[in-house]
Scaffold this motif. Structure first.
Motif, PDB file in Angstrom:
ATOM      1  N   ALA A   1      -3.375  14.513  -5.015  1.00 17.64           N
ATOM      2  CA  ALA A   1      -3.487  15.290  -4.199  1.00 17.64           C
ATOM      3  C   ALA A   1      -2.254  14.793  -3.156  1.00 17.64           C
ATOM      4  O   ALA A   1      -1.185  15.248  -3.200  1.00 17.64           O
ATOM      5  N   VAL A   2      -2.142  13.114  -3.330  1.00 18.18           N
ATOM      6  CA  VAL A   2      -0.652  13.244  -2.473  1.00 18.18           C
ATOM      7  C   VAL A   2       0.640  13.084  -3.465  1.00 18.18           C
ATOM      8  O   VAL A   2       1.608  13.639  -2.227  1.00 18.18           O
ATOM      9  N   CYS A   3       0.383  13.056  -4.611  1.00 16.12           N
ATOM     10  CA  CYS A   3       1.754  13.450  -5.374  1.00 16.12           C
ATOM     11  C   CYS A   3       2.015  15.124  -5.117  1.00 16.12           C
ATOM     12  O   CYS A   3       3.661  15.003  -5.023  1.00 16.12           O
ATOM     13  N   ALA A   4       1.301  15.471  -5.334  1.00 21.42           N
ATOM     14  CA  ALA A   4       1.729  17.439  -4.428  1.00 21.42           C
ATOM     15  C   ALA A   4       2.353  17.405  -3.318  1.00 21.42           C
ATOM     16  O   ALA A   4       3.043  18.045  -3.380  1.00 21.42           O
ATOM     17  N   GLN A   5       1.708  16.428  -2.232  1.00 24.99           N
ATOM     18  CA  GLN A   5       2.048  17.067  -1.010  1.00 24.99           C
ATOM     19  C   GLN A   5       3.299  16.934  -0.966  1.00 24.99           C
ATOM     20  O   GLN A   5       4.242  16.476   0.171  1.00 24.99           O
ATOM     21  N   ASN A   6       4.661  15.310  -1.823  1.00 24.84           N
ATOM     22  CA  ASN A   6       4.921  14.327  -1.851  1.00 24.84           C
ATOM     23  C   ASN A   6       6.064  14.806  -2.321  1.00 24.84           C
ATOM     24  O   ASN A   6       6.710  14.751  -3.012  1.00 24.84           O
ATOM     25  N   GLY A   7       5.789  15.469  -3.578  1.00 30.50           N
ATOM     26  CA  GLY A   7       6.914  16.328  -4.687  1.00 30.50           C
ATOM     27  C   GLY A   7       7.110  14.887  -5.596  1.00 30.50           C
ATOM     28  O   GLY A   7       8.109  14.444  -6.194  1.00 30.50           O
ATOM     29  N   TRP A   8       5.943  14.270  -5.600  1.00 30.08           N
ATOM     30  CA  TRP A   8       6.367  12.745  -6.673  1.00 30.08           C
ATOM     31  C   TRP A   8       5.383  13.308  -7.852  1.00 30.08           C
ATOM     32  O   TRP A   8       4.844  14.420  -8.763  1.00 30.08           O
ATOM     33  N   GLN A   9       5.284  12.325  -9.067  1.00 31.41           N
ATOM     34  CA  GLN A   9       5.226  12.485 -10.172  1.00 31.41           C
ATOM     35  C   GLN A   9       4.594  11.234 -10.656  1.00 31.41           C
ATOM     36  O   GLN A   9       5.587  10.279 -10.783  1.00 31.41           O
TER      37      GLN A   9
ATOM     38  N   MET B   1     -11.453  -4.431 -10.943  1.00 35.48           N
ATOM     39  CA  MET B   1     -10.149  -3.444 -11.664  1.00 35.48           C
ATOM     40  C   MET B   1      -9.444  -2.307 -10.719  1.00 35.48           C
ATOM     41  O   MET B   1      -8.506  -1.979 -10.927  1.00 35.48           O
ATOM     42  N   GLN B   2     -10.697  -1.885 -10.781  1.00 33.07           N
ATOM     43  CA  GLN B   2      -9.939   0.004  -9.885  1.00 33.07           C
ATOM     44  C   GLN B   2      -9.051  -0.806  -8.619  1.00 33.07           C
ATOM     45  O   GLN B   2      -8.779  -0.498  -7.700  1.00 33.07           O
ATOM     46  N   ARG B   3      -9.887  -1.819  -7.747  1.00 32.76           N
ATOM     47  CA  ARG B   3      -9.263  -1.772  -6.520  1.00 32.76           C
ATOM     48  C   ARG B   3      -7.609  -2.306  -7.107  1.00 32.76           C
ATOM     49  O   ARG B   3      -6.577  -2.710  -6.559  1.00 32.76           O
ATOM     50  N   THR B   4      -7.511  -3.930  -8.064  1.00 33.86           N
ATOM     51  CA  THR B   4      -6.559  -4.243  -8.347  1.00 33.86           C
ATOM     52  C   THR B   4      -5.665  -2.803  -8.565  1.00 33.86           C
ATOM     53  O   THR B   4      -4.512  -2.532  -8.154  1.00 33.86           O
ATOM     54  N   LEU B   5      -5.641  -2.043  -9.897  1.00 31.67           N
ATOM     55  CA  LEU B   5      -4.977  -0.372 -10.249  1.00 31.67           C
ATOM     56  C   LEU B   5      -4.669   0.290  -9.102  1.00 31.67           C
ATOM     57  O   LEU B   5      -3.511   0.059  -8.564  1.00 31.67           O
ATOM     58  N   HIS B   6      -5.197   0.365  -7.718  1.00 32.05           N
ATOM     59  CA  HIS B   6      -5.003   1.184  -6.281  1.00 32.05           C
ATOM     60  C   HIS B   6      -3.877   0.401  -5.905  1.00 32.05           C
ATOM     61  O   HIS B   6      -2.802   0.592  -4.863  1.00 32.05           O
ATOM     62  N   ASN B   7      -4.108  -1.380  -5.457  1.00 33.62           N
ATOM     63  CA  ASN B   7      -3.393  -2.147  -4.818  1.00 33.62           C
ATOM     64  C   ASN B   7      -1.666  -1.905  -5.639  1.00 33.62           C
ATOM     65  O   ASN B   7      -1.164  -1.734  -4.954  1.00 33.62           O
ATOM     66  N   LEU B   8      -1.754  -1.796  -7.297  1.00 33.77           N
ATOM     67  CA  LEU B   8      -1.006  -1.938  -7.838  1.00 33.77           C
ATOM     68  C   LEU B   8       0.011  -0.108  -7.446  1.00 33.77           C
ATOM     69  O   LEU B   8       1.160  -0.095  -7.374  1.00 33.77           O
ATOM     70  N   LEU B   9      -0.862   0.581  -7.800  1.00 35.36           N
ATOM     71  CA  LEU B   9       0.002   1.874  -7.537  1.00 35.36           C
ATOM     72  C   LEU B   9       0.249   2.266  -6.255  1.00 35.36           C
ATOM     73  O   LEU B   9       1.424   2.731  -6.035  1.00 35.36           O
ATOM     74  N   GLY B  10      -0.556   1.819  -4.483  1.00 39.84           N
ATOM     75  CA  GLY B  10       0.119   2.240  -3.996  1.00 39.84           C
ATOM     76  C   GLY B  10       1.369   1.328  -3.213  1.00 39.84           C
ATOM     77  O   GLY B  10       2.120   1.840  -3.141  1.00 39.84           O
ATOM     78  N   ASN B  11       1.732  -0.005  -4.165  1.00 39.71           N
ATOM     79  CA  ASN B  11       3.018  -0.631  -3.801  1.00 39.71           C
ATOM     80  C   ASN B  11       3.406   0.238  -4.403  1.00 39.71           C
ATOM     81  O   ASN B  11       4.867  -0.159  -4.003  1.00 39.71           O
ATOM     82  N   ALA B  12       3.416   0.776  -5.982  1.00 37.52           N
ATOM     83  CA  ALA B  12       4.673   1.539  -6.697  1.00 37.52           C
ATOM     84  C   ALA B  12       4.994   2.748  -5.887  1.00 37.52           C
ATOM     85  O   ALA B  12       5.973   3.600  -5.739  1.00 37.52           O
ATOM     86  N   MET B  13       4.128   3.206  -5.123  1.00 40.82           N
ATOM     87  CA  MET B  13       4.604   3.842  -4.318  1.00 40.82           C
ATOM     88  C   MET B  13       5.516   4.434  -3.280  1.00 40.82           C
ATOM     89  O   MET B  13       5.903   5.028  -2.462  1.00 40.82           O
TER      90      MET B  13
ATOM     91  N   GLY C   1      14.375   7.955  -6.202  1.00 38.75           N
ATOM     92  CA  GLY C   1      15.060   9.042  -6.172  1.00 38.75           C
ATOM     93  C   GLY C   1      13.679   9.829  -6.714  1.00 38.75           C
ATOM     94  O   GLY C   1      13.988  11.225  -6.244  1.00 38.75           O
ATOM     95  N   ASP C   2      14.204   9.590  -8.023  1.00 33.30           N
ATOM     96  CA  ASP C   2      13.253  10.369  -9.051  1.00 33.30           C
ATOM     97  C   ASP C   2      11.676  11.165  -8.534  1.00 33.30           C
ATOM     98  O   ASP C   2      11.450  11.308  -9.838  1.00 33.30           O
TER      99      ASP C   2
END
Length: 503
Positions: free
Chosen positions: A371-379, A398-410, A415-416
């Motif tokens: 949802a957040v990717c579709a809203q912001n045009g990310w992939q 492990m789910q918490r670490t994935l969310h932390n690292l993915l949130g940091n990546a967002m 620019g792509d």
């Protein structure tokens, strides 16, 4: 702050070392005294007996060889006159002195009649060739000690005896007897044991003085050794007190190349870590206090504005109320992150490890970002192998670490508009990577990126609690997983960790 009550100390390590070394010294002195007074005579007597046996066997061998060659060594003539082979015995006497070292031995050779046919007497007083009465008050003729010993040797074939002196002024002698192969001759070899008693008397005289000198030397050596040995321990004790008083910059010498040197190095490392942790705690409190003050100030300011000015203006009131709600959410997220970090680092939140498929978990987590990717045009690209990726870990953590690292990546997406989540099987277990194509991290910032509330220069001013990576690091450490980060300025950053499948 109340100081802890010190336990009463009876004897320190230095005192214990001195007591131990003194005990060892006394034990050695007692052992030396026992060897000198109790074992000296038996050992010396055994050594003398070995020498006498060798000499007796050598003489008997000479006699056996002469008899085998057909030589006549002795015979009895008319009138009980004894005749001996003078040439043989003179040669035997020369060989005894030259090869046998018989300067302190007495030799007696007799025939079947127990009469002496040859004698070498090198002792000033030989018990073997002196007579003594059967009874001091008896008038009976005296008997020969030599004759009695010859008879004993002929009856037993060989004998070893101590011959007591006939008078109190004499000395005890040790005798070894042997008989030739055909039984024709008996050889007795004897020597005095006077040197044993003399050695015992000398040792008895010297031992007290030697013991006193050795004990005094041992005490001095024990004092110096205990001083040298306990010096690094005293330094460590003083340094530990300084650390307890808040001086975390204290260091101790690490010149020694032993276990105490290793202990000093570990103490210095501990002091550095404590100093670093204390500094991080101060920075955390300062940063959290600043971040708490900002939303609280905004909430208070906008609440007062709504109350005093825009209470009747619905549009302005709604806008300001939304700001209040946003800042309250930000404040709630910050407090939640601090509490979560505290629980993970303190061990209050335990790992509930189970076996599961890391690939399935990555797939489930990635769906949350559609949802957040579709809203912001990310992939969000998901790269997973077809095979299962089994790991042994806590799925929720492990789910918490994935969310932390993915949130940091967002937050650092390039620019792509692409960030990636990939997992693959490696010899150690499963390697998981989260990659973004953002601005990257400076090389000097990489060693500190997982520290509490640390933000690189490129993150200055961005929203966020600054604790997500610290929480992630604590979870990885609790699991014992290897983790790290790779980054290139202008190209992006990749965070990775390796989860294992072992208990």
């Amino acid at each position: 702050m109340r100081q802890p009550e010190k336990k009463r100390r009876t004897v320190g390590i230095r005192g214990q070392l001195m007591w131990f070394l003194c005990f060892i010294c006394l034990l050695l002195l007692v052992l030396f005294w026992f060897l000198c007074t109790q074992l000296l005579e038996p050992l010396y007597t055994t050594h003398i007996q070995k020498q006498l046996t060798e000499q007796a066997d050598a003489i008997v061998q000479k006699l056996d060889d002469a008899i085998a060659d057909g030589q006549t060594l002795s015979y009895w003539g008319f009138g009980s006159q004894l005749y001996v082979n003078s040439q043989f015995f003179n040669q035997l006497s020369s060989e005894i002195y030259e090869n046998g070292g018989m300067s302190s031995f007495c030799v007696d050779i007799s025939d079947v009649t127990l009469r002496q046919i040859f004698k070498v007497e090198n002792l000033s007083y030989c018990n073997l060739h002196r007579t003594r009465p059967t009874d001091e008050n008896s008038e009976l003729p005296s008997y020969s000690t030599a004759r009695a010993m010859r008879q004993l040797c002929r009856e037993t074939g060989s004998c070893v005896r101590k011959i007591n002196p006939p008078t109190p002024s004499g000395t005890v002698e040790l005798m070894v007897g042997r008989t030739t192969s055909d039984g024709s001759y008996t050889v007795l070899v004897t020597t005095s044991l006077m040197h044993v008693s003399e050695a015992g008397e000398v040792m008895s005289t010297v031992l007290p003085l030697a013991a006193a000198l050795i004990f005094a030397f041992s005490m001095s050596a024990a004092w110096l050794f205990s001083e040298w040995f306990t010096k690094p321990l005293r330094q460590l004790s003083g340094a530990a007190r300084q650390v307890a008083q808040g001086d975390y910059a204290v260091q101790v010498e690490t010149n020694r190349r032993d276990e105490l040197g290793d202990l000093a190095q570990e103490f210095n490392h501990m002091a550095k870590e404590v100093q670093h942790a204390a500094q991080m705690q101060r920075d955390l409190l300062a940063n959290v206090s600043h971040d708490l003050r900002t939303p609280l100030t905004l909430i208070k300011g906008y609440a007062e504005t709504v109350r005093d000015i825009t209470g009747d203006d619905k549009a302005h009131r709604d806008e300001q109320m939304n700001i209040i709600v946003d800042e309250a959410d930000r404040l709630t997220a910050l407090v939640s992150s601090v509490m979560e970090l505290s629980k993970v680092t303190s061990g209050a939140e335990k790992c509930e490890k189970v076996h599961f498929d890391m690939g399935q978990l990555c797939d489930e987590v990635s769906e949350r970002y559609d949802a957040v990717c579709a809203q912001n045009g990310w992939q969000l690209k998901l790269e997973l192998p077809e095979e299962e990726l089994p790991v042994y870990a806590d799925p929720n953590m492990m789910q918490r670490t994935l969310h932390n690292l993915l949130g940091n990546a967002m937050h650092h997406i390039g620019g792509d508009g692409i960030f990636l989540l990939r997992a693959s099987k490696v010899p150690e277990g499963v390697r998981v990577e989260i990659e973004d194509h953002g601005p990257g991290i400076c090389a000097e910032d990489l060693p500190y990126i997982f520290d509490r509330y640390y933000r690189s220069r490129s993150d200055a001013g961005k929203q966020g609690t600054g604790l997500g990576l610290s929480i992630t690091k604590a979870i990885f450490q609790q699991h014992g997983f290897r983790f790290g980060v790779q980054s290139t300025l202008g190209k992006g950053t990749t965070f990775w960790f390796i989860a294992t499948d072992t208990k």
